[in-house]
Design a protein around this motif. Structure first.
Motif, PDB file in Angstrom:
ATOM      1  N   VAL A  22      64.136  85.018  19.529  1.00 46.81           N
ATOM      2  CA  VAL A  22      65.492  85.534  19.303  1.00 46.81           C
ATOM      3  C   VAL A  22      65.476  87.067  19.351  1.00 46.81           C
ATOM      4  O   VAL A  22      66.328  87.685  19.984  1.00 46.81           O
ATOM      5  CB  VAL A  22      66.053  85.050  17.941  1.00 46.81           C
ATOM      6  N   GLY A  23      64.477  87.660  18.694  1.00 51.33           N
ATOM      7  CA  GLY A  23      64.362  89.125  18.694  1.00 51.33           C
ATOM      8  C   GLY A  23      64.206  89.665  20.098  1.00 51.33           C
ATOM      9  O   GLY A  23      64.850  90.653  20.467  1.00 51.33           O
ATOM     10  N   ARG A  24      63.397  88.983  20.906  1.00 54.04           N
ATOM     11  CA  ARG A  24      63.197  89.431  22.288  1.00 54.04           C
ATOM     12  C   ARG A  24      64.484  89.287  23.094  1.00 54.04           C
ATOM     13  O   ARG A  24      64.843  90.171  23.864  1.00 54.04           O
ATOM     14  CB  ARG A  24      62.071  88.621  22.939  1.00 54.04           C
ATOM     15  N   TYR A  25      65.192  88.170  22.863  1.00 56.15           N
ATOM     16  CA  TYR A  25      66.456  87.978  23.584  1.00 56.15           C
ATOM     17  C   TYR A  25      67.457  89.083  23.226  1.00 56.15           C
ATOM     18  O   TYR A  25      68.096  89.665  24.112  1.00 56.15           O
ATOM     19  CB  TYR A  25      67.063  86.603  23.261  1.00 56.15           C
ATOM     20  N   LEU A  26      67.567  89.375  21.943  1.00 58.82           N
ATOM     21  CA  LEU A  26      68.535  90.390  21.511  1.00 58.82           C
ATOM     22  C   LEU A  26      68.168  91.762  22.080  1.00 58.82           C
ATOM     23  O   LEU A  26      69.043  92.582  22.348  1.00 58.82           O
ATOM     24  CB  LEU A  26      68.607  90.447  19.984  1.00 58.82           C
ATOM     25  N   ARG A  27      66.885  91.994  22.263  1.00 58.55           N
ATOM     26  CA  ARG A  27      66.439  93.263  22.830  1.00 58.55           C
ATOM     27  C   ARG A  27      66.715  93.317  24.335  1.00 58.55           C
ATOM     28  O   ARG A  27      67.064  94.357  24.871  1.00 58.55           O
ATOM     29  CB  ARG A  27      64.944  93.425  22.554  1.00 58.55           C
ATOM     30  N   GLU A  28      66.575  92.183  25.009  1.00 60.34           N
ATOM     31  CA  GLU A  28      66.661  92.174  26.477  1.00 60.34           C
ATOM     32  C   GLU A  28      68.068  91.920  27.009  1.00 60.34           C
ATOM     33  O   GLU A  28      68.370  92.311  28.133  1.00 60.34           O
ATOM     34  CB  GLU A  28      65.729  91.086  27.043  1.00 60.34           C
ATOM     35  N   GLU A  29      68.910  91.245  26.221  1.00 60.04           N
ATOM     36  CA  GLU A  29      70.248  90.900  26.696  1.00 60.04           C
ATOM     37  C   GLU A  29      71.090  92.165  26.901  1.00 60.04           C
ATOM     38  O   GLU A  29      71.297  92.944  25.975  1.00 60.04           O
ATOM     39  CB  GLU A  29      70.931  89.959  25.695  1.00 60.04           C
ATOM     40  N   GLN A  30      71.563  92.357  28.131  1.00 58.59           N
ATOM     41  CA  GLN A  30      72.344  93.548  28.457  1.00 58.59           C
ATOM     42  C   GLN A  30      73.828  93.359  28.147  1.00 58.59           C
ATOM     43  O   GLN A  30      74.552  94.340  27.975  1.00 58.59           O
ATOM     44  CB  GLN A  30      72.191  93.880  29.957  1.00 58.59           C
ATOM     45  N   ASP A  31      74.247  92.100  28.091  1.00 59.04           N
ATOM     46  CA  ASP A  31      75.663  91.813  27.870  1.00 59.04           C
ATOM     47  C   ASP A  31      75.933  91.758  26.363  1.00 59.04           C
ATOM     48  O   ASP A  31      75.646  90.765  25.705  1.00 59.04           O
ATOM     49  CB  ASP A  31      76.008  90.481  28.536  1.00 59.04           C
ATOM     50  N   GLU A  32      76.495  92.825  25.848  1.00 61.11           N
ATOM     51  CA  GLU A  32      76.646  92.925  24.392  1.00 61.11           C
ATOM     52  C   GLU A  32      77.630  91.907  23.830  1.00 61.11           C
ATOM     53  O   GLU A  32      77.489  91.479  22.680  1.00 61.11           O
ATOM     54  CB  GLU A  32      77.071  94.346  24.006  1.00 61.11           C
ATOM     55  N   TYR A  33      78.606  91.495  24.624  1.00 65.01           N
ATOM     56  CA  TYR A  33      79.565  90.492  24.157  1.00 65.01           C
ATOM     57  C   TYR A  33      78.870  89.142  23.959  1.00 65.01           C
ATOM     58  O   TYR A  33      79.090  88.458  22.949  1.00 65.01           O
ATOM     59  CB  TYR A  33      80.708  90.372  25.166  1.00 65.01           C
ATOM     60  N   GLN A  34      78.018  88.778  24.912  1.00 63.26           N
ATOM     61  CA  GLN A  34      77.267  87.528  24.800  1.00 63.26           C
ATOM     62  C   GLN A  34      76.293  87.594  23.621  1.00 63.26           C
ATOM     63  O   GLN A  34      76.104  86.617  22.897  1.00 63.26           O
ATOM     64  CB  GLN A  34      76.487  87.253  26.097  1.00 63.26           C
ATOM     65  N   ARG A  35      75.691  88.764  23.463  1.00 61.98           N
ATOM     66  CA  ARG A  35      74.764  88.966  22.339  1.00 61.98           C
ATOM     67  C   ARG A  35      75.500  88.768  21.012  1.00 61.98           C
ATOM     68  O   ARG A  35      75.019  88.100  20.106  1.00 61.98           O
ATOM     69  CB  ARG A  35      74.199  90.383  22.436  1.00 61.98           C
ATOM     70  N   ASP A  36      76.693  89.325  20.950  1.00 58.34           N
ATOM     71  CA  ASP A  36      77.525  89.219  19.757  1.00 58.34           C
ATOM     72  C   ASP A  36      77.862  87.746  19.471  1.00 58.34           C
ATOM     73  O   ASP A  36      77.812  87.300  18.327  1.00 58.34           O
ATOM     74  CB  ASP A  36      78.807  90.039  19.987  1.00 58.34           C
ATOM     75  N   ALA A  37      78.180  87.012  20.541  1.00 55.40           N
ATOM     76  CA  ALA A  37      78.538  85.599  20.378  1.00 55.40           C
ATOM     77  C   ALA A  37      77.353  84.783  19.858  1.00 55.40           C
ATOM     78  O   ALA A  37      77.521  83.912  18.996  1.00 55.40           O
ATOM     79  CB  ALA A  37      79.022  85.037  21.715  1.00 55.40           C
ATOM     80  N   VAL A  38      76.163  85.084  20.374  1.00 55.19           N
ATOM     81  CA  VAL A  38      74.965  84.365  19.920  1.00 55.19           C
ATOM     82  C   VAL A  38      74.697  84.660  18.449  1.00 55.19           C
ATOM     83  O   VAL A  38      74.403  83.758  17.652  1.00 55.19           O
ATOM     84  CB  VAL A  38      73.745  84.741  20.795  1.00 55.19           C
TER      85      VAL A  38
END
Lengths: 141, 64
Positions: free
Chosen positions: A65-81
């Motif tokens: 999860v930490g790696r995903y949050l670091r790598e995800e460029q789409d902040e809206y999708q990150r927020d949703a997760v």
């Protein structure tokens, strides 16, 4: 697991692969720990070690999860997760507080050992799907 | 915060999918921005401003 949209990017794909591995190893560790306890009835330090087995995949999950949050460029999708996981965490806290309260006042039963982790995933998944449905982009813009 | 993203995009004849591709976000994200359901971070707002070649305050307006 938390992504129902198509066209997952590289960060999502890595996260999904990691999560699938975590889910499988969690099931495996729960199964192994259960067999070990049933057959050898460990106690003391050994029981602690066996009980710690199913927590290892959860630590791996935190890493993914930490790696995903670091790598995800789409902040809206990150927020949703993150919102989905927040609902999952709330569900787990509610269930443990509820069960703990009942136990404090005489309830003799207990929840199965995998309940919390499954509950987390189910509620987080439902929250993500609900979010996707509520924020669906129209087909024609 | 309000924004004129939808109008600016329409002026240029861009689709949501095209804008999403340029910003490297999902179309759902662009839709959430346009409908005001989501306020972008400062880095994303700068990326949007650069893409439209406009100052940030022309695109995003404070509610106050």
């Amino acid at each position: 697991m938390l992504f129902c949209s198509t066209g997952a990017n590289a960060a999502k794909r890595r996260y999904l692969q990691g999560s699938a591995g975590v889910a499988l190893s969690y099931i495996g560790f729960v199964f192994v720990a259960r067999i070990m306890i049933d057959r050898w009835h460990p106690h003391g330090m050994y029981l602690f070690l066996v009980a710690a087995l199913p927590t290892l995949p959860i630590l791996c999950f935190a890493f993914f999860v930490g790696r995903y949050l670091r790598e995800e460029q789409d902040e809206y999708q990150r927020d949703a997760v993150i919102r989905g996981m927040l609902w999952g965490t709330a569900a787990v806290l509610c269930s443990t507080v509820f069960a703990g309260f009942l136990r404090s006042y005489g309830w003799q039963g207990s929840l199965p050992p995998f309940t919390e982790f499954m509950l987390f995933w189910v509620v987080a998944g439902i929250a993500k799907v609900a979010h996707n449905l509520a924020n669906r982009a129209p087909d024609h813009d | 915060m309000t924004n004129s993203l939808r109008a600016l995009r329409a002026d240029r004849g861009w689709s949501q999918a095209y804008l999403a591709e340029q910003l490297q976000v999902s179309r759902q994200s662009v839709n959430a921005l346009e409908t005001g359901k989501y306020d972008p971070s400062l880095p994303l707002a700068f990326r949007i401003a650069r893409l439209f070649q406009l100052p940030i305050e022309t695109i995003f307006q404070d509610d106050l």
